[in-house]
Write a protein that holds these residues in place. Structure first.
Motif, PDB file in Angstrom:
ATOM      1  N   SER A   1     -17.642 -36.412 -36.649  1.00 11.74           N
ATOM      2  CA  SER A   1     -17.680 -36.095 -35.215  1.00 11.74           C
ATOM      3  C   SER A   1     -19.077 -36.315 -34.644  1.00 11.74           C
ATOM      4  O   SER A   1     -19.229 -36.787 -33.511  1.00 11.74           O
ATOM      5  N   THR A   2     -20.099 -35.996 -35.426  1.00 11.69           N
ATOM      6  CA  THR A   2     -21.470 -36.187 -34.960  1.00 11.69           C
ATOM      7  C   THR A   2     -21.801 -37.662 -34.818  1.00 11.69           C
ATOM      8  O   THR A   2     -22.396 -38.089 -33.825  1.00 11.69           O
TER       9      THR A   2
ATOM     10  N   ALA B   1     -20.099 -39.046 -31.787  1.00 13.45           N
ATOM     11  CA  ALA B   1     -20.811 -38.607 -30.584  1.00 13.45           C
ATOM     12  C   ALA B   1     -22.105 -39.382 -30.391  1.00 13.45           C
ATOM     13  O   ALA B   1     -22.472 -39.742 -29.263  1.00 13.45           O
ATOM     14  N   HIS B   2     -22.791 -39.679 -31.491  1.00 10.69           N
ATOM     15  CA  HIS B   2     -23.998 -40.492 -31.397  1.00 10.69           C
ATOM     16  C   HIS B   2     -23.667 -41.915 -30.953  1.00 10.69           C
ATOM     17  O   HIS B   2     -24.471 -42.580 -30.289  1.00 10.69           O
TER      18      HIS B   2
ATOM     19  N   TRP C   1     -23.647 -41.823 -27.370  1.00 17.51           N
ATOM     20  CA  TRP C   1     -25.036 -41.833 -26.893  1.00 17.51           C
ATOM     21  C   TRP C   1     -25.579 -43.250 -26.850  1.00 17.51           C
ATOM     22  O   TRP C   1     -26.201 -43.664 -25.864  1.00 17.51           O
TER      23      TRP C   1
ATOM     24  N   GLN D   1     -27.469 -32.149 -31.759  1.00 18.86           N
ATOM     25  CA  GLN D   1     -26.480 -32.466 -30.725  1.00 18.86           C
ATOM     26  C   GLN D   1     -26.984 -32.127 -29.328  1.00 18.86           C
ATOM     27  O   GLN D   1     -26.713 -32.861 -28.372  1.00 18.86           O
TER      28      GLN D   1
ATOM     29  N   ALA E   1     -27.453 -34.668 -26.191  1.00 21.24           N
ATOM     30  CA  ALA E   1     -26.828 -34.377 -24.896  1.00 21.24           C
ATOM     31  C   ALA E   1     -27.832 -34.411 -23.751  1.00 21.24           C
ATOM     32  O   ALA E   1     -27.439 -34.584 -22.583  1.00 21.24           O
TER      33      ALA E   1
ATOM     34  N   ALA F   1     -19.394 -35.298 -25.163  1.00 22.14           N
ATOM     35  CA  ALA F   1     -19.139 -35.783 -26.524  1.00 22.14           C
ATOM     36  C   ALA F   1     -20.051 -35.106 -27.535  1.00 22.14           C
ATOM     37  O   ALA F   1     -19.607 -34.681 -28.613  1.00 22.14           O
ATOM     38  N   ASN F   2     -21.318 -34.972 -27.206  1.00 20.80           N
ATOM     39  CA  ASN F   2     -22.262 -34.418 -28.175  1.00 20.80           C
ATOM     40  C   ASN F   2     -22.175 -32.902 -28.274  1.00 20.80           C
ATOM     41  O   ASN F   2     -22.327 -32.347 -29.368  1.00 20.80           O
TER      42      ASN F   2
ATOM     43  N   ALA G   1     -18.966 -31.878 -30.255  1.00 21.57           N
ATOM     44  CA  ALA G   1     -19.040 -32.040 -31.710  1.00 21.57           C
ATOM     45  C   ALA G   1     -19.482 -30.758 -32.397  1.00 21.57           C
ATOM     46  O   ALA G   1     -19.164 -30.539 -33.578  1.00 21.57           O
TER      47      ALA G   1
END
Length: 436
Positions: A209-210, A213-214, A217, A273, A277, A371-372, A375
């Motif tokens: 998930s991280t 999310a990255h 980014w 995270q 963000a 998203a971030n 996570a």
């Protein structure tokens, strides 16, 4: 010291390449399309071969792989220098050499986390990763000016020759780092190794998930870096305003890397995270658009967050992922990062034409924050037997020791996303059995 020096020199050499190639191709052809093709010839093999490089990085000693890949990159740059200095350079030749360099990068990148994990004791990793981050950031700032100066004074051939010499120095330096030899499993196959690497990712929902999310980014960074200069030139007073924004971001990045090992961080991955963000700030400020100074301040804060999260992420992953699988796991991470950034750069103009630049930036700002931060919900907070909190993982203990942070009140040190599972107690890592 060898590790830090070698990575710093390699980062500088890597950062010299885009400016050198761009100026060389423009001098030879005057065609921006040819520049894009040569640069893409390095990027595409990188994406294709990264998973393969991850498997190889887990099979061989990382210092040897770093030695070989830097030597290959040095040889490609030397070949480019010879072609440029003799006047025999052509776009097809440069494209082929760029492909070879891209393949070498794909094999070299996954070796770096393994090299750091194998060569640096746990309590020192955050500090070393922070220093490596500073070296990489400074290289990214200094390299364009250095490459441009050498090209203007002596020509692009000499800039490529300087790059080749730096890669040779990096190879010899990193090749001298000594790590323990790891026993390899018998009957190992490439597909089994690749499958096991993906299995390590799937067993850690917080990691997947991280990383995803990255990826969001990186995509939004591509949008910002494409639409930012256009907005600055049209609405903020010209090119000087964009230079101001970029330079403030660079200062923020370096400041964040310096600050990372000194901050009292209790939950490192949550900080990672939140740091990602923070990119919501410059995207929202550019969408308004605010003044150049406000956008520059927002970009400073966002890049400060990036500077903090980078060494934290490297340190935590080195501790949480078994060293035997670190190259493969990190190759998946790097693949998503390297794929989404250029995709964002390429899609910025078409998407802005459909939705408008302001609407696209506002949507992107919301997406990168959601998203971030979302996570974080995947980070487990479990307890050990009898309801008592488990001890922190070594990575968190190291960060607390370095930063001086204390455990949360009312507990015994269970302060992070992955620390409280009894299944994560440190055990000797045995070779993973493989099917015949």
């Amino acid at each position: 010291m060898r590790l830090l020096l070698g990575r710093a020199v390699s980062a500088l050499a890597t950062a010299l390449i885009p400016t050198t190639i761009t100026l060389a191709v423009l001098r030879a052809t005057g065609d921006a399309g040819a520049v894009g093709m040569v640069l893409a010839c390095e990027a595409i093999p990188l994406l294709v071969f990264l998973p393969v490089g991850g498997v190889v990085a887990d099979r061989v000693r990382p210092e040897r792989l770093a030695l070989v890949t830097d030597l290959v990159r040095g040889l490609t740059q030397a070949a480019i220098a010879i072609e440029l200095l003799t006047g025999a350079a052509s776009v097809p030749h440069l494209a082929v050499l760029a492909v070879l360099a891209g393949v070498a990068v794909a094999f070299g990148l996954p070796a770096v986390p393994r090299l750091v994990a194998a060569a640096v004791p746990g309590p020192e990793r955050l500090r070393v990763n922070a220093r490596l981050g500073v070296a990489t950031s400074l290289a990214a700032v200094l390299a364009p000016a250095l490459a441009g100066g050498v090209v203007l004074l002596a020509g692009p051939g000499w800039a490529a020759l300087l790059t080749a010499a730096l890669f040779a120095c990096s190879a010899l330096t990193l090749g001298g780092v000594r790590t323990a030899k790891r026993a390899s499993a018998q009957n190992a196959t490439f597909l089994n190794d690749l499958r096991e690497g993906w299995g390590e990712v799937r067993r850690r929902p917080w990691f997947l998930s991280t990383v995803l999310a990255h990826g969001v980014w990186h995509f939004m960074a591509g949008l910002f870096l494409t639409l930012g200069p256009l907005t600055a030139v049209k609405e903020l007073g010209g090119e000087a305003s964009w230079v101001l924004i970029v330079q403030c971001g660079t200062v923020g990045l370096v400041a964040g890397v310096f600050a990372a090992p000194r901050l009292p961080i209790r939950r490192p991955l949550v900080v990672v995270q939140v740091g990602a963000a923070l990119y919501v700030l410059p995207m929202a400020a550019l969408a308004l658009p605010a003044s150049a100074w406000v956008i520059a301040g927002a970009y400073f804060v966002a890049m400060f967050g990036l500077g903090v999260l980078s060494p934290l992420w490297e340190t935590v992953i080195a501790d949480e992922i078994p060293e035997a699988a670190l190259g493969r796991v990190r190759s998946f991470d790097q693949l998503i990062s390297f794929a989404t950034r250029p995709f964002g750069l390429a899609m910025a103009a078409p998407l802005a034409g459909l939705a408008g630049a302001r609407g696209l930036l506002l949507t992107g700002a919301i997406a990168v924050a959601v998203a971030n931060l979302a996570a974080i919900a995947t980070f487990p907070r479990r307890h050990g037997p009898n309801g008592r909190a488990a001890a922190p993982t070594p990575a968190v203990a190291d960060i607390q020791m370095i930063s001086g942070a204390r455990p949360l009140a009312g507990g015994t040190g269970c302060t992070t996303w992955h620390a409280c599972s009894p299944a994560n107690a440190r055990q000797p890592v045995a070779p993973t059995p493989r099917r015949p």
